[in-house]
Design an enzyme around this catalytic site. Structure first.
Site, PDB file in Angstrom:
ATOM      1  N   CYS A  84       0.769  -1.253  -0.171  1.00 15.13           N
ATOM      2  CA  CYS A  84       0.022   0.019  -0.097  1.00 15.13           C
ATOM      3  C   CYS A  84       0.967   1.230   0.030  1.00 15.13           C
ATOM      4  O   CYS A  84       0.263   2.296   0.124  1.00 15.13           O
ATOM      5  CB  CYS A  84      -0.873   0.052   1.242  1.00 15.13           C
ATOM      6  SG  CYS A  84      -0.277  -0.252   2.740  1.00 15.13           S
TER       7      CYS A  84
HETATM    8  C1  LIG Z   1       0.730  -5.178   3.376  1.00 15.56           C
HETATM    9  S1  LIG Z   1       1.800  -6.530   3.509  1.00 15.56           S
HETATM   10  C2  LIG Z   1       1.064  -7.987   3.854  1.00 15.56           C
HETATM   11  C3  LIG Z   1       0.775  -8.096   5.374  1.00 15.56           C
HETATM   12  C4  LIG Z   1       0.331  -9.316   5.763  1.00 15.56           C
HETATM   13  N1  LIG Z   1      -0.977  -9.745   5.143  1.00 15.56           N
HETATM   14  C5  LIG Z   1       0.008  -9.645   7.324  1.00 15.56           C
HETATM   15  O1  LIG Z   1      -0.968  -9.315   7.648  1.00 15.56           O
HETATM   16  O2  LIG Z   1       1.151  -9.852   7.957  1.00 15.56           O
HETATM   17  C6  LIG Z   1       2.109  -6.628   1.870  1.00 15.56           C
HETATM   18  C7  LIG Z   1       3.313  -7.761   1.307  1.00 15.56           C
HETATM   19  O3  LIG Z   1       3.296  -7.982   0.006  1.00 15.56           O
HETATM   20  C8  LIG Z   1       4.573  -8.571  -0.356  1.00 15.56           C
HETATM   21  N2  LIG Z   1       4.879  -8.227  -1.718  1.00 15.56           N
HETATM   22  C9  LIG Z   1       5.000  -7.275  -2.508  1.00 15.56           C
HETATM   23  N3  LIG Z   1       4.971  -7.280  -3.719  1.00 15.56           N
HETATM   24  C10 LIG Z   1       4.975  -8.689  -3.924  1.00 15.56           C
HETATM   25  C11 LIG Z   1       4.730  -9.533  -4.993  1.00 15.56           C
HETATM   26  N4  LIG Z   1       4.920  -8.998  -6.571  1.00 15.56           N
HETATM   27  N5  LIG Z   1       4.312 -10.938  -4.777  1.00 15.56           N
HETATM   28  C12 LIG Z   1       4.006 -11.377  -3.728  1.00 15.56           C
HETATM   29  N6  LIG Z   1       4.093 -10.537  -2.640  1.00 15.56           N
HETATM   30  C13 LIG Z   1       4.499  -9.108  -2.624  1.00 15.56           C
HETATM   31  C14 LIG Z   1       5.388  -7.544   0.697  1.00 15.56           C
HETATM   32  O4  LIG Z   1       6.631  -8.438   0.741  1.00 15.56           O
HETATM   33  C15 LIG Z   1       4.738  -7.542   1.880  1.00 15.56           C
HETATM   34  O5  LIG Z   1       5.045  -8.398   2.775  1.00 15.56           O
END
Ligand SMILES: C[S@@+](CC[C@H](N)C(=O)[O-])C[C@H]1O[C@@H](n2cnc3c(N)ncnc32)[C@H](O)[C@@H]1O
Length: 359
Positions: A84
């Site tokens: 985000c």
């Molecule tokens: C807002 S965080 C998620 C938090 C998680 N749902 C939690 O409650 O702990 C977004 C996550 O998306 C991952 N992310 C970013 N780009 C990504 C991609 N292209 N594919 C997979 N994961 C990705 C980041 O590393 C990050 O850990």
């Protein structure tokens, strides 16, 4: 419910270190697969959710049919907290060109490929505002598939989290509505609900002293001290913190101890270089949660910021949650990025109730 079992199934993308996964589990979901790209988040997720098949890869390379197979060919919920940063009000302006913004649409692609019975998306409120074009496209594509979409910006403190954090929640049912969960707490208690939980309640269980990162190294590393670790403060920041009043903004500090850029007529972020108040929820926990210049992350009475473990408690992670990294920036990202577990559980329970009602 899903094939051959009464336990509803979940698949989570952008799974981070598993905050949402705790909520899904505690609500009664069986998460069959999770997708996350960042190695220390994956390690942390696996350490705390060993029963889940974790794909350490870019979600754009994931095949929905393969994931669906792990759910036995029918999935109850697809859950996602897309990155985000591009929409966050904590960034100075919306970075339109941020390629992470487009990742939101991976939810639509995987919904098209897997047709889960329900979808649960969480993001910063800015997604419906600065990110409106993408949000509208997401909703349009879900509606085209037959999903009925409801969204709202919720305050997690209204759901028992000892932290102020506003989050956009989108709930979608395939042919049915899913309403938002009712608040369980209120700011004043006027509505007959318990009042917001406080920093004091959240940190009550921690009775040992926090150590600095360099002290932790001498004791075997941050994991050996259960991540009750803070960063060392510069002499100038220590002086600022000594003048900080709990719950107050930096403007109450004498002019001479303020950072030079915050003197005179400066009117920028007010929530930095301050202390939390024991008797209120904390400010929003971010990846900067152990850095004084990045938010009101000072401890209510000690001359230090909160520790990583304290930040995790304010995010309602279980007290024994294992952070499988020795790198402070990574641990802070995992904690600051998470959906607070207690909030995730309430939203997930709401989804389960609706799934059962229409089964
Ligand atoms: C807002 S965080 C998620 C938090 C998680 N749902 C939690 O409650 O702990 C977004 C996550 O998306 C991952 N992310 C970013 N780009 C990504 C991609 N292209 N594919 C997979 N994961 C990705 C980041 O590393 C990050 O850990």
């Amino acid at each position: 419910m899903s094939v051959g079992t009464n336990t509803p199934t979940a698949i989570e993308i952008f799974a981070g270190g598993g905050g949402l996964a705790v909520g899904l589990r505690d609500a009664g979901f069986r998460t069959v697969a999770a997708v996350e790209v960042e190695p220390s988040a994956v390690a942390t997720f696996k350490a705390n959710h060993p029963e889940v098949r974790v794909f350490q890869q870019d979600v754009r390379t994931i095949d929905g049919a393969q994931l669906l197979g792990l759910a036995g060919g029918a999935l109850d919920v697809l859950a996602a907290c897309p990155p985000c940063q591009g929409f966050s009000s904590l960034t100075s302006k919306w970075r339109k060109a941020d390629p992470r913004n487009e990742l939101v649409l991976e939810v639509a692609r995987l919904a098209e490929e897997m047709r889960p019975r329900a979808i649960m998306v969480e993001n910063v409120p800015g997604l419906v505002d600065k990110g409106k074009i993408l949000f509208d496209e997401l909703v349009r594509r879900l509606r085209d598939l037959g999903y009925r979409c409801t969204w709202s910006v919720l305050q997690v403190a209204d759901y028992g989290v000892p932290q102020r954090r506003r989050r956009l929640v989108l709930l979608a049912g395939l042919g049915f509505d899913i309403s938002m969960p009712a608040p369980t707490h209120s700011r004043t208690g006027k509505s007959g609900l318990p009042v917001w939980r406080t920093v004091r309640e959240a940190l009550a269980g921690i009775n040992r002293p926090a150590v600095t990162f360099s002290e932790a190294k001498a004791l075997g590393g941050p994991i050996a001290v259960d991540w009750h670790v803070t960063r060392s403060l510069s002499p100038a920041n220590l002086e600022r913190l000594r003048h900080a009043k709990p719950g107050a903004v930096w403007k109450t500090m004498p002019e001479e101890v303020r950072p030079p850029c915050h003197r005179g007529g400066y009117d920028g972020f007010t929530n930095v270089y301050g202390r939390m108040s024991w008797d209120e929820p904390s400010v929003t926990i971010t990846a900067g949660c152990t850095t004084l210049s990045k938010g009101r992350f000072g401890h209510p009475e000690e001359d230090r910021t909160i520790s990583l473990r304290e930040a995790a408690l304010l995010q309602t992670f279980p007290p024994d949650y294992y952070f499988d990294t020795s790198i402070v920036e990574h641990a802070c990202q995992i904690v600051g990025n998470a959906l607070p577990c207690a909030f995730a559980e309430i939203v997930a329970r709401q989804v389960i109730e609706q799934l059962r009602a229409v089964a």
